[in-house]
Design a protein around this motif. Sequence first.
Motif, mmCIF file in Angstrom:
data_model
loop_
_atom_site.group_PDB
_atom_site.id
_atom_site.type_symbol
_atom_site.label_atom_id
_atom_site.label_comp_id
_atom_site.label_asym_id
_atom_site.label_seq_id
_atom_site.Cartn_x
_atom_site.Cartn_y
_atom_site.Cartn_z
ATOM 1 N N UNK A 54 -8.538 4.252 10.298
ATOM 2 C CA UNK A 54 -7.850 5.547 10.297
ATOM 3 C C UNK A 54 -6.564 5.429 11.114
ATOM 4 N N UNK A 55 -5.451 5.970 10.621
ATOM 5 C CA UNK A 55 -4.169 5.836 11.322
ATOM 6 C C UNK A 55 -4.247 6.280 12.776
ATOM 7 N N UNK A 56 -3.471 5.610 13.602
ATOM 8 C CA UNK A 56 -3.492 5.888 15.032
ATOM 9 C C UNK A 56 -3.121 7.325 15.361
ATOM 10 N N UNK A 57 -2.209 7.921 14.605
ATOM 11 C CA UNK A 57 -1.785 9.296 14.875
ATOM 12 C C UNK A 57 -2.925 10.290 14.698
ATOM 13 N N UNK A 58 -3.995 9.862 14.026
ATOM 14 C CA UNK A 58 -5.156 10.736 13.828
ATOM 15 C C UNK A 58 -6.369 10.243 14.628
ATOM 16 N N UNK A 59 -6.133 9.393 15.617
ATOM 17 C CA UNK A 59 -7.207 8.991 16.522
ATOM 18 C C UNK A 59 -7.891 7.690 16.207
ATOM 19 N N UNK A 60 -7.473 6.983 15.149
ATOM 20 C CA UNK A 60 -8.101 5.716 14.805
ATOM 21 C C UNK A 60 -7.324 4.525 15.343
ATOM 22 N N UNK A 61 -7.748 3.346 14.942
ATOM 23 C CA UNK A 61 -7.070 2.122 15.370
ATOM 24 C C UNK A 61 -6.001 1.681 14.378
ATOM 25 N N UNK A 62 -6.038 2.199 13.168
ATOM 26 C CA UNK A 62 -4.994 1.920 12.199
ATOM 27 C C UNK A 62 -4.875 0.463 11.807
ATOM 28 N N UNK A 63 -5.994 -0.210 11.611
ATOM 29 C CA UNK A 63 -5.941 -1.625 11.274
ATOM 30 C C UNK A 63 -5.267 -1.864 9.928
ATOM 31 N N UNK A 64 -4.516 -2.963 9.849
ATOM 32 C CA UNK A 64 -4.005 -3.395 8.559
ATOM 33 C C UNK A 64 -5.174 -3.907 7.716
ATOM 34 N N UNK A 65 -4.904 -4.201 6.444
ATOM 35 C CA UNK A 65 -5.975 -4.709 5.585
ATOM 36 C C UNK A 65 -6.479 -6.047 6.085
ATOM 37 N N UNK A 66 -5.584 -6.918 6.543
ATOM 38 C CA UNK A 66 -6.027 -8.218 7.047
ATOM 39 C C UNK A 66 -6.864 -8.045 8.317
ATOM 40 N N UNK A 67 -6.433 -7.168 9.183
ATOM 41 C CA UNK A 67 -7.199 -6.923 10.406
ATOM 42 C C UNK A 67 -8.560 -6.326 10.078
ATOM 43 N N UNK A 68 -8.589 -5.405 9.107
ATOM 44 C CA UNK A 68 -9.856 -4.801 8.688
ATOM 45 C C UNK A 68 -10.794 -5.862 8.117
#
Length: 383
Positions: A54-68
Amino acid sequence: MIRDRETLTQLLDTIARFVRERLVPAESQVAETDAIPAPLVEEMKALGLFGLTIPEKYGGLGLTMEEEALAAIELGRTSPAFRSLIGTNNGIGSAAIAFDGTESQKRSYLPRYASGELIGSFCLTEPDAGSDAASIQTSAVRDGDHYRLNGTKRFITNAPRAGTFTVMARTDPSIKGARGVSAFIVDADTPGIGLGAKDKKMGQSGAHTCDVIFEDVRVPAENLIGGREGEGFATSMKVLDRGRLHIAALCVGTAERLIDDALRYAAERRQFGKPIGEHQLIQAMLADSRTEAYAARTMVLDAARRRDDGEATGTLSSCCKLFATEMVGRVADRAVQIHGGAGYIADYGVERFYRDVRLFRLYEGTSEIQRTIIARNMMRTIS
């Protein structure tokens, strides 16, 4: 590319340690009780595992697809039930809103998914619509400033504990195909929603699915995802496209766990005066498993990087999902074979994984559907 290698390494190390020290020891308990202990759920929340994508602006870590993908590989080294609990919040349960939701919808729901306050569920499959998702029959009829939803959804992951449902429903009955389908956010406490009994499954104890029945459920028009009718099928395909890469990465982690277990057993178990791992037929199974797992890892990370670079990766996602899910099935079968009679006994856990991984070839698009997608897209490249 990875945005911050040091931060990513810390995250992956944290996940790996949590899997090794907290989740693996609880696998037998989850299998026996068909439930994930509440303290582990709270630890997952504290680690931010419900908001990895989930994007960082909404409280998540916002991982890229590779990071995920790398995170999913680590999570794949334990019972799939643990990943399943957080998987819908990071994937199919939140992605429709993250991809196509209005700003108001994102602000309202994504922070609560990221924290684990809400569990999201994705309602696409129906009793008579699975692989042919465009033929769904659940209806959504406009009624003033609401829609009335009627229909039944089947095999819905995390439905028994869901706080919201992302529901694909037909808003235009005159259009029989995909363009008549829209996507809605439906709060689970809305009157008219009923849940079927928990499905008794072949494997993946601790991960729950059931039917979700909608009977004249009134959904505010503002909960139409993106505010536009007829976009639901396109949204669901975006969700599944990313989800297939995630599942493929998960299979890599599970295969690597099974290979480690089989290798350790092969080094300890002795027959004919030496460890069975010194016998060539056992070595062949180990080598084949290691080769296939490496191939799947390479495929997944390549496709993930391409997606992060902005390439269209629908075909590659299907290639990865097809190969990795079939691969982990073969690896699980070999792991049982290497364990011999012990592989058939629950005490070793290998038979549990053998049953668990069978689902990967079915959900988020069967292997047959992946082959169809790949070949169809290949044909489209012919002028």
